[in-house]
Structures are given as C-alpha cells and as structure tokens.
Design an enzyme around this catalytic site. Structure first.
Site, mmCIF file in Angstrom:
data_model
loop_
_atom_site.group_PDB
_atom_site.id
_atom_site.type_symbol
_atom_site.label_atom_id
_atom_site.label_comp_id
_atom_site.label_asym_id
_atom_site.label_seq_id
_atom_site.Cartn_x
_atom_site.Cartn_y
_atom_site.Cartn_z
ATOM 1 N N ASP A 29 46.189 65.018 38.586
ATOM 2 C CA ASP A 29 45.207 64.010 38.240
ATOM 3 C C ASP A 29 45.386 63.770 36.729
ATOM 4 O O ASP A 29 45.956 64.621 36.035
ATOM 5 C CB ASP A 29 43.814 64.561 38.551
ATOM 6 C CG ASP A 29 42.713 63.668 38.060
ATOM 7 O OD1 ASP A 29 42.744 62.477 38.365
ATOM 8 O OD2 ASP A 29 41.821 64.176 37.356
ATOM 9 N N ASP A 60 42.854 61.798 34.234
ATOM 10 C CA ASP A 60 41.628 61.897 33.438
ATOM 11 C C ASP A 60 40.908 63.219 33.723
ATOM 12 O O ASP A 60 40.545 63.482 34.865
ATOM 13 C CB ASP A 60 40.684 60.738 33.786
ATOM 14 C CG ASP A 60 41.307 59.390 33.438
ATOM 15 O OD1 ASP A 60 41.806 59.254 32.323
ATOM 16 O OD2 ASP A 60 41.291 58.496 34.287
HETATM 17 P P1 B16 Z 1 39.649 52.727 35.716
HETATM 18 P P2 B16 Z 1 41.368 60.101 37.554
HETATM 19 C C1 B16 Z 1 39.484 58.194 37.308
HETATM 20 O O1 B16 Z 1 40.707 58.742 36.950
HETATM 21 C C2 B16 Z 1 38.381 58.601 36.348
HETATM 22 O O2 B16 Z 1 38.142 59.987 36.413
HETATM 23 C C3 B16 Z 1 37.117 57.865 36.704
HETATM 24 O O3 B16 Z 1 36.077 58.222 35.829
HETATM 25 C C4 B16 Z 1 37.369 56.350 36.637
HETATM 26 O O4 B16 Z 1 36.220 55.631 37.013
HETATM 27 C C5 B16 Z 1 38.528 56.002 37.584
HETATM 28 O O5 B16 Z 1 39.655 56.762 37.233
HETATM 29 C C6 B16 Z 1 38.868 54.523 37.536
HETATM 30 O O6 B16 Z 1 39.352 54.214 36.252
HETATM 31 O O7 B16 Z 1 38.338 52.050 35.525
HETATM 32 O O8 B16 Z 1 40.407 52.970 34.437
HETATM 33 O O9 B16 Z 1 40.499 52.044 36.758
HETATM 34 O O10 B16 Z 1 40.413 61.218 37.232
HETATM 35 O O11 B16 Z 1 41.550 59.863 39.054
HETATM 36 O O12 B16 Z 1 42.674 60.180 36.798
HETATM 37 MG MG MG Z 2 39.992 63.434 36.980
#
Ligand code: B16
Ligand code: MG
Length: 217
Positions: A9, A11
């Site tokens: 993953d 974030d």
């Molecule tokens: P975006 P991951 C996720 O990434 C984030 O943890 C989450 O907080 C966010 O809403 C989601 O991506 C969508 O992100 O708005 O930039 O498309 O943890 O799966 O890497």
């Molecule tokens: Mg994450």
C-alpha cells in the site's frame, strides 16, 4: 507460505500522506461549514475518494454534481500539498525495505486506492523500484474488495497465495484476506490486528525477517 511478491500500500505505509489528505479535506469542510476533526480523518484511511466524501458529509445530502465538484476541489488542495513532497517524505525504513526486496530478486508492486499514486511515487523518486503500480485509476472496486490486489498479482505474474500485502488500513488487510493473501499490518493492533504479523512501522525491520516469519505459516 513462500513469499514471491510484496504488494505495498502507499499512503500510510511508504509515506504519510494521510496528514495531507486531512489538511485538504479539512479545508473543504471549513468552506462547507462542516466540522471535520483529525479523529474523523482516521476513518478515511485507505478508503476511496468518493467514500471519504460520504463520511465527511455525515449524512448531508448533495447532488451528484455538487459531490463531483467537492471531490475536485479537495483533490486540487491535496495535489498542491503533494507537489511539495520530496524523497525525505519516505517513512523510516521504507527505502531500506524496498531496496532489500529488489536486491533479493523478489517482485514488488504498489497497490493504492489513490488516483494520485504516480504523482506521489514521482515526488518520492521510487517509482522505478517497482514491477507494477496498481492505483485508483484501475477499473476495479476499491479496498476492502480484493480486486486491486488480484490485479497486482497478475501484473507481477505471481500466484495469489505467494503474495504478501503490506497495509496500514483495516480495509486493506480485509482486501488482502479476501484475495487469499496474508498481510503484514503497520500501526496499532486496533487497526491492523487482523494481519498475520504486525509491526509499528517498517523502521528497524528487514524483508528477510518477514520472509522467515511467513515461511513458518
Ligand atoms: P485519492 P492507499 C488511499 O491510498 C488513502 O489512504 C485514502 O485516504 C484516500 O482517500 C484514497 O487513497 C484515495 O486517494 O483521493 O488521492 O485518489 O492507502 O490505498 O495508498
Ligand atoms: Mg494506506
């Protein structure tokens, strides 16, 4: 279990963008007169952009058009913050771990719900260390559905049961299990306790240590 691929993953695992997501959602919430706290933000971890907006709105009804505009606005604020990121924003232990995996000749991929994953990887200057990047732009259901992890396993050419997922979100660990994969959870047990192995973070841990633990399962 023999690990042949690590599916990371992004974030919360390799970098901490959750603070940037928080600042961007908070700015939108303030403009809309909605109370949004750091605690509220915890529920958004690993959740898709649309689902995040639903949580932020706390039942308030908006049209499809308004929802789309709000997501675009929040994303504009978020991208502004991401553009200021540098390789110094990699979390402790992240670079060491992905370099070690590369060195061991194992496959590794990024599996993120984010549509901004490539931009973040560019800022961190680590994109070239991965064999595949599956992100929120993939035409698939987001976590906790297993789709993104299954796509990643196919992209690196490794059977599902030989992939290990590294996640910081409950929804991500659930998605890994739904895909028939095992998981290394990063963070507090209340959040990632369902994972087979839990570390506070990647700091001071090695890929060899992870391989040895899962070999016994
Ligand atoms: P975006 P991951 C996720 O990434 C984030 O943890 C989450 O907080 C966010 O809403 C989601 O991506 C969508 O992100 O708005 O930039 O498309 O943890 O799966 O890497
Ligand atoms: Mg994450």
């Amino acid at each position: 279990m023999i690990i042949k691929a690590f599916l990371f993953d992004l974030d919360g695992v390799l970098t901490d963008t959750s603070e940037l997501h928080f600042l961007a959602w908070k700015r939108l919430a303030e403009e809309e007169g909605i109370l949004f706290t750091r605690e509220d933000n915890e529920a958004l971890r690993g959740v898709s952009r649309r689902e995040s907006l639903n949580l932020l709105l706390k039942g308030r009804q908006v049209s499809e058009e308004q929802a789309y505009e709000m997501m675009e606005r929040k994303n504009g604020y978020y991208v502004e913050l991401v553009r200021q990121m540098t390789p110094a924003n990699l979390l402790p232990g992240a670079r060491e771990m992905i370099e070690e995996i590369r060195h061991l000749g194992l496959k590794q991929a990024i599996v993120s719900s984010s549509k901004n994953a490539w931009l973040v990887l560019e800022r961190l200057q680590i994109g070239e260390l991965f064999d595949a990047v599956i992100d929120g732009n993939a035409r698939a259901r987001s976590k906790p559905h297993p789709d993104l992890f299954i796509l990643a396993a196919q992209a690196v050419g490794v059977p599902l049961q030989n992939c290990l997922v590294v996640e910081d979100a409950q929804a991500g660990v659930e998605a890994a299990h739904a895909a028939g994969m095992k998981a290394l959870g990063l963070g507090p047990r209340e959040r990632v306790g369902a994972a087979e192995l839990v570390f506070p973070s990647l700091e001071s841990h090695t890929a060899r240590e992870v391989l040895a633990f899962f070999e016994k399962l």
